[in-house]
Enzyme design. Structure first.
Site, short mmCIF file in Angstrom:
data_model
loop_
_atom_site.label_atom_id
_atom_site.label_comp_id
_atom_site.label_asym_id
_atom_site.label_seq_id
_atom_site.Cartn_x
_atom_site.Cartn_y
_atom_site.Cartn_z
N PRO A 216 -1.60 -0.43 -0.50
CA PRO A 216 -2.04 -1.03 0.74
C PRO A 216 -2.43 -2.48 0.62
O PRO A 216 -3.18 -2.87 -0.26
CB PRO A 216 -3.29 -0.22 1.06
CG PRO A 216 -3.80 0.22 -0.27
CD PRO A 216 -2.77 -0.01 -1.30
N GLU A 217 -1.95 -3.28 1.54
CA GLU A 217 -2.51 -4.60 1.76
C GLU A 217 -3.33 -4.50 3.05
O GLU A 217 -3.51 -3.41 3.59
CB GLU A 217 -1.40 -5.65 1.84
CG GLU A 217 -0.60 -5.71 0.54
CD GLU A 217 0.46 -6.79 0.51
OE1 GLU A 217 0.24 -7.86 1.11
OE2 GLU A 217 1.51 -6.57 -0.10
#
Length: 271
Positions: free
Chosen positions: A2-3
């Site tokens: 995840p960003e």
DNA sequence: CTGAAGACCTGCCTGC
DNA sequence: TGCAGGCAGGTCTTCA
């Protein structure tokens, strides 16, 4: 996994399912994530979940009298399921709520981590103390980015991914924002004109906003809390597309390594 | 101080 | 089919 956009999509999903629910107990199958998980039961049992926020890539679960912080690392996932569904592989933690809902944390690589912090002082914790501004917040501006790039001769991509400068931008969105701004990822930050940095600032905001609206990017194993994928990966212009034609000019997209990470860019459009 | 590289851990894909 | 090697979205530590 995840960003910032993916974490934000997870946060929204968790919020829609879990706010106001009371923790009955927590089953910890593997406490040995990146750092050992603290004793969650003693502190959280019988507590109501009031609010879920995000700072950088951290999820912040606000209970009545304490704060649970969770980072998903590379492969962390949260799922909301009925409590009678059996655990799957790499499901290390399961929160049981009094209404029969459960929240599962799954993380094959175990780069994720969690901590219990106090409600008032959490921003002084080392995880948060030195973080730069939120890229979608008011503090992050073109002028700010220009200030950060002055005197820095590191490659622009490294600056974008530096959480002391601005949080939430990882390998994918750094590549995508640089493409949109027509800036070569290896270009020294202090050798980029103010006008082009303004354009990069806009590109960062735009790409993150669009990714959140699309439900995040699912390239390997990112899923939302209801198990559905995000759709922004379809809109990658360069990331993961080495050898393909640039959507703007048709030249082959190139992959290079920068500090051990893959970078994708168009050698004609970006300079 | 800055920036590069290695470490953490597991799964999956490629190629021999 | 089997196995070695490379690669993966993050962050922290170490070293030059």
């Amino acid at each position: 996994m995840p960003e910032l956009p993916e974490v934000e999509v997870v946060r929204c999903g968790l919020e829609s399912y879990l706010i106001g629910k009371m923790v009955e107990c927590i089953e910890v199958r593997r406490p040995d994530l990146r750092y050992p998980i603290p004793d969650l039961n003693t502190v959280l049992r019988g507590r109501k979940l009031c609010q879920i926020k995000r700072r950088s890539k951290y999820l912040l679960f606000f209970f009545e009298d304490t704060l649970l912080v969770w980072h998903l690392g590379m492969t962390g996932q949260f799922h909301v399921l009925p409590r009678d569904i059996p655990a799957t592989a790499h499901e290390h933690v399961c929160f049981l709520f009094s209404d029969g809902t459960s929240l599962r944390y799954r993380d094959s690589r175990r780069f994720g981590y969690a901590g219990l912090l106090s409600l008032d002082g959490w921003q002084q914790h080392p995880w948060f103390r030195d973080l730069g501004p939120e890229p979608l917040g008011e503090e992050f501006t073109g002028e700010y980015l220009i200030r950060c790039c002055k005197m820095r001769k590191a490659p622009m991509k490294q600056i974008l991914m530096n959480a002391h400068v601005v949080v939430g931008i990882g390998n994918i969105y750094a590549c995508e924002a640089l493409f949109r701004a027509h800036i070569h990822p290896a270009r020294a930050a202090n050798r980029i004109s103010h006008m082009r940095l303004q354009r990069l600032f806009q590109a960062v905001r735009q790409v993150l906003r669009e990714a959140i609206d699309a439900g995040g990017s699912s390239i390997r194993d990112f899923v939302r809390v209801d198990g559905k994928p995000g759709y922004f990966a379809h809109d990658f212009k360069v990331y993961g597309r080495a050898g393909e034609a640039c959507p703007d000019c048709g030249k082959h997209i190139r992959r290079i390594m920068q500090s051990g990470r893959s970078t994708f860019y168009c050698p004609r459009c970006q300079h």
